[in-house]
Design an enzyme around this catalytic site. Structure first.
Site, mmCIF file in Angstrom:
data_model
loop_
_atom_site.group_PDB
_atom_site.id
_atom_site.type_symbol
_atom_site.label_atom_id
_atom_site.label_comp_id
_atom_site.label_asym_id
_atom_site.label_seq_id
_atom_site.Cartn_x
_atom_site.Cartn_y
_atom_site.Cartn_z
ATOM 1 N N GLU A 147 0.859 -1.195 0.000
ATOM 2 C CA GLU A 147 0.000 0.000 0.000
ATOM 3 C C GLU A 147 0.890 1.237 0.000
ATOM 4 O OE1 GLU A 147 -2.569 -0.144 3.407
ATOM 5 O OE2 GLU A 147 -3.419 -2.082 2.810
ATOM 6 N N GLY A 149 1.362 3.322 2.204
ATOM 7 C CA GLY A 149 2.076 3.478 3.484
ATOM 8 C C GLY A 149 2.637 2.183 4.027
ATOM 9 N N ALA A 150 2.605 1.105 3.259
ATOM 10 C CA ALA A 150 3.049 -0.193 3.792
ATOM 11 C C ALA A 150 3.694 -1.029 2.704
ATOM 12 C CB ALA A 150 1.865 -0.948 4.400
ATOM 13 N N GLY A 151 5.013 -1.171 2.790
ATOM 14 C CA GLY A 151 5.739 -2.004 1.833
ATOM 15 C C GLY A 151 6.505 -3.059 2.611
ATOM 16 N N THR A 178 1.415 -6.515 -9.527
ATOM 17 C CA THR A 178 1.747 -7.165 -10.795
ATOM 18 C C THR A 178 0.514 -7.868 -11.365
ATOM 19 O OG1 THR A 178 4.019 -7.452 -10.059
ATOM 20 C CG2 THR A 178 3.305 -8.860 -11.875
ATOM 21 N N LEU A 363 31.084 -1.713 -22.436
ATOM 22 C CA LEU A 363 30.629 -1.539 -23.818
ATOM 23 C C LEU A 363 30.716 -0.084 -24.276
ATOM 24 C CD1 LEU A 363 27.555 -3.939 -23.813
ATOM 25 C CD2 LEU A 363 29.649 -4.242 -25.126
ATOM 26 N N GLU A 389 9.718 -8.333 -3.459
ATOM 27 C CA GLU A 389 9.853 -9.633 -2.757
ATOM 28 C C GLU A 389 10.733 -9.477 -1.511
ATOM 29 O OE1 GLU A 389 7.822 -11.551 -4.287
ATOM 30 O OE2 GLU A 389 8.073 -13.369 -3.089
ATOM 31 N N GLY A 390 10.672 -8.301 -0.896
ATOM 32 C CA GLY A 390 11.501 -8.014 0.288
ATOM 33 C C GLY A 390 12.783 -7.323 -0.145
HETATM 34 C C1 LIG Z 1 7.604 -3.780 -10.536
HETATM 35 C C2 LIG Z 1 7.026 -4.035 -9.164
HETATM 36 C C3 LIG Z 1 6.162 -5.095 -8.967
HETATM 37 C C4 LIG Z 1 5.611 -5.321 -7.697
HETATM 38 N N1 LIG Z 1 4.672 -6.324 -7.545
HETATM 39 C C5 LIG Z 1 4.009 -6.415 -6.357
HETATM 40 C C6 LIG Z 1 2.879 -7.319 -6.232
HETATM 41 O O1 LIG Z 1 2.520 -8.050 -7.166
HETATM 42 N N2 LIG Z 1 2.210 -7.339 -5.041
HETATM 43 C C7 LIG Z 1 2.565 -6.549 -3.974
HETATM 44 O O2 LIG Z 1 1.910 -6.626 -2.940
HETATM 45 N N3 LIG Z 1 3.632 -5.703 -4.072
HETATM 46 C C8 LIG Z 1 4.341 -5.597 -5.239
HETATM 47 N N4 LIG Z 1 5.384 -4.708 -5.354
HETATM 48 C C9 LIG Z 1 5.768 -3.880 -4.212
HETATM 49 C C10 LIG Z 1 7.092 -4.280 -3.586
HETATM 50 O O3 LIG Z 1 6.994 -5.532 -2.960
HETATM 51 C C11 LIG Z 1 7.488 -3.138 -2.605
HETATM 52 O O4 LIG Z 1 7.908 -2.055 -3.424
HETATM 53 C C12 LIG Z 1 8.552 -3.553 -1.637
HETATM 54 O O5 LIG Z 1 8.041 -4.433 -0.678
HETATM 55 C C13 LIG Z 1 9.154 -2.342 -0.899
HETATM 56 O O6 LIG Z 1 8.166 -1.592 -0.320
HETATM 57 P P1 LIG Z 1 8.123 -0.009 -0.544
HETATM 58 O O7 LIG Z 1 8.257 0.263 -1.999
HETATM 59 O O8 LIG Z 1 6.930 0.523 0.174
HETATM 60 O O9 LIG Z 1 9.441 0.521 0.159
HETATM 61 P P2 LIG Z 1 9.650 0.811 1.719
HETATM 62 O O10 LIG Z 1 9.256 -0.359 2.531
HETATM 63 O O11 LIG Z 1 9.021 2.129 2.025
HETATM 64 O O12 LIG Z 1 11.214 0.940 1.776
HETATM 65 C C14 LIG Z 1 11.918 2.093 1.267
HETATM 66 C C15 LIG Z 1 13.389 1.875 1.591
HETATM 67 O O13 LIG Z 1 13.591 1.853 3.018
HETATM 68 C C16 LIG Z 1 14.235 0.638 3.390
HETATM 69 N N5 LIG Z 1 13.722 0.200 4.682
HETATM 70 C C17 LIG Z 1 12.422 0.025 5.032
HETATM 71 N N6 LIG Z 1 12.339 -0.404 6.320
HETATM 72 C C18 LIG Z 1 13.619 -0.516 6.770
HETATM 73 C C19 LIG Z 1 14.212 -0.923 8.015
HETATM 74 N N7 LIG Z 1 13.463 -1.307 9.056
HETATM 75 N N8 LIG Z 1 15.547 -0.906 8.117
HETATM 76 C C20 LIG Z 1 16.339 -0.543 7.075
HETATM 77 N N9 LIG Z 1 15.835 -0.135 5.879
HETATM 78 C C21 LIG Z 1 14.496 -0.131 5.726
HETATM 79 C C22 LIG Z 1 13.895 -0.362 2.304
HETATM 80 O O14 LIG Z 1 14.846 -1.398 2.233
HETATM 81 C C23 LIG Z 1 13.934 0.536 1.067
HETATM 82 O O15 LIG Z 1 15.240 0.702 0.630
HETATM 83 C C24 LIG Z 1 5.977 -4.495 -6.598
HETATM 84 C C25 LIG Z 1 6.879 -3.430 -6.804
HETATM 85 C C26 LIG Z 1 7.372 -3.178 -8.061
HETATM 86 C C27 LIG Z 1 8.270 -1.980 -8.234
#
Ligand SMILES: Cc1cc2nc3c(=O)[nH]c(=O)nc-3n(C[C@H](O)[C@H](O)[C@H](O)COP(=O)(O)OP(=O)(O)OC[C@H]3O[C@@H](n4cnc5c(N)ncnc54)[C@H](O)[C@@H]3O)c2cc1C
Length: 417
Positions: A147, A149-151, A178, A363, A389-390
């Site tokens: 979401e 606010g939640a990754g 995806t 290259l 995927e994390g």
């Molecule tokens: C092409 C694509 C396909 C995707 N497909 C799917 C899908 O099918 N389903 C789905 O649910 N999601 C999907 N995602 C989402 C993806 O899994 C998330 O982008 C990912 O989990 C990271 O979450 P975020 O983008 O909110 O980043 P955030 O969690 O906000 O992280 C931002 C940065 O902060 C770092 N960070 C966060 N917390 C910490 C911590 N505690 N300590 C140190 N560093 C931290 C992270 O490593 C990252 O570098 C997709 C994303 C993309 C770009």
């Protein structure tokens, strides 16, 4: 580790190599130029469905009724003499990503919806879900957790599920999903009470066309153009209670939901192997370019630098592949592999990024001026592998927690693996 792939498995990998070279590679370059996802009605999807690909190859087996081609492929996969399906999936993922990762992610079938269905769904839910993939028409499944606010921190999901009679009412927004816009079914994660953290989480099967379920946008990305990434909206979306995955009972034990998260132990090494596939494509292009230009045998400081860099790339990719195979092999042996799965995901994507970046550098103009060049494309496609995927950081946290699992006391040095 000691394993031998069966003749059936070798034949499957040969078929995938052909598919990667002849179909995925040209389609991927075409849609990279168009900078848009392959449309769901593209004839390629019917073609691979007719070949039986897209439902079981990536470890996504199902229990649904299959076409003749799917059954044939399934029987080749299910060789009892050689139950190496997770390992085979790793090798398959590398090959298909070598062809084109964006096209690979667009393959029809249950996709990322399948792991939570397999682990959490009731037999009735499994039947409804998998039966809907029957027939010649390509269909997709999707997994909606992330979401705005939640990754990385999934405990922060704010999509709500409110019980009303025999329905749950979903409200919230999902992003980066995806195949989310084309999906027949989306597994949607929501919370019945944000204060409960993970204990409040529920997963729902939401079908395309359910009132209140909308596609808000298709993302524009720097890479993986062939793959569709969608934003989804749930506005008073009414989901029948029988589509709560696993039923209410399932969530009474916290372990249940944790179990669904363990599907990452399979998918993380596979995603890491995809990064290796993309990097190997860039490496092979670079190697062949210099071989064709008589550079590899030349006596010059630049030629010896090219040889040294190519050796380093190949060595790192081979090691990264072994780390992925180890995680999958442990799964095939029915041994715990959570730490190894995270190690593979933390290790391979940065190596792959480094390899691709070095190819662009070696290259020179060839790698940088032509935007849709295969190596330039690999550079734009690869970065995401350290994010989805994390993220790499998240994996390192998971691994370090396992190293110091016992109240800060090191546990790792006692292990022999
Ligand atoms: C092409 C694509 C396909 C995707 N497909 C799917 C899908 O099918 N389903 C789905 O649910 N999601 C999907 N995602 C989402 C993806 O899994 C998330 O982008 C990912 O989990 C990271 O979450 P975020 O983008 O909110 O980043 P955030 O969690 O906000 O992280 C931002 C940065 O902060 C770092 N960070 C966060 N917390 C910490 C911590 N505690 N300590 C140190 N560093 C931290 C992270 O490593 C990252 O570098 C997709 C994303 C993309 C770009």
């Amino acid at each position: 580790m000691e394993f031998e792939l069966s003749e059936n498995h070798r034949q499957i990998l040969e078929l995938l190599k052909w598919l990667a070279k002849e179909k995925l590679r040209p389609l991927g370059l075409e849609y990279d130029k168009k900078e848009e996802p392959i449309p769901p009605d593209h004839p390629f999807f019917k073609e691979i469905k007719a070949m039986g690909i897209g439902i079981g190859v990536m470890g996504g087996d199902d229990g649904g009724e299959k076409t003749e081609a799917e059954s044939r492929l399934k029987s080749m996969l299910g060789d009892k003499q050689n139950p190496m399906l997770a390992t085979l999936s790793i090798l398959a993922a590398e090959i298909l990503a070598w062809g084109d990762q964006g096209v690979f992610m667009s393959f029809p079938g249950p996709g990322l919806a399948s792991p939570p269905i397999r682990i959490m769904a009731t037999p009735e839910q499994k039947k409804i879900f998998y039966d809907s993939f029957k027939g010649d028409e390509p269909k997709w499944g999707a997994f909606a957790l992330t979401e705005p606010g939640a990754g990385s921190d999934v405990a922060r999901i704010r999509t709500t599920a409110r019980k009303e009679g025999k329905y749950y009412i979903l409200n919230g927004e999902k992003m980066y999903i995806t195949n989310g816009a084309r999906a027949e079914w989306v597994v949607v994660f929501a919370t019945v009470d944000p204060k409960l953290g993970r204990a409040g989480h529920r997963a729902f099967l939401v079908r395309k066309g359910t009132p209140g379920f909308k596609v808000s946008r298709i993302e524009k990305k720097m890479g993986l153009h062939a793959s569709e990434t969608a934003g989804l909206l749930f506005e008073d979306c009414k989901v029948e209670e029988e589509f709560l995955l696993g039923g209410e009972e399932y969530y009474k034990s916290k372990e249940g939901f944790k179990g669904a998260m363990e599907t990452f132990n399979m998918t993380r090494p596979a995603v890491a192997a995809m990064a290796i596939g993309i990097a190997r494509a860039a490496y092979e292009y670079t190697r062949d370019y210099f071989a064709e230009n008589y550079m590899l045998n030349a006596v010059s400081p630049f030629a010896s630098r090219v040889r040294a860099e190519l050796e380093r790339m190949k060595r790192k990719l081979d090691i990264a592949r072994l780390v992925c195979v180890r995680a999958a092999y442990l799964m095939d042996m029915k041994k715990p592999n959570a730490k190894e799965a995270s190690q593979a995901k933390a290790f391979a994507p940065p190596i792959a990024l480094d390899v691709v970046s070095k190819c662009v550098e070696l290259l020179g103009e060839e790698g940088t001026l032509e935007y849709h060049h295969i190596v330039n494309k690999a550079y734009r496609d690869i970065k995401i592998f350290d994010i989805f995927e994390g993220t790499g950081q998240a994996q390192r946290i998971v691994i370090s927690k396992r190293l110091f699992a016992s109240k800060g006391k090191p546990t790792e040095w006692t292990e022999t693996t």
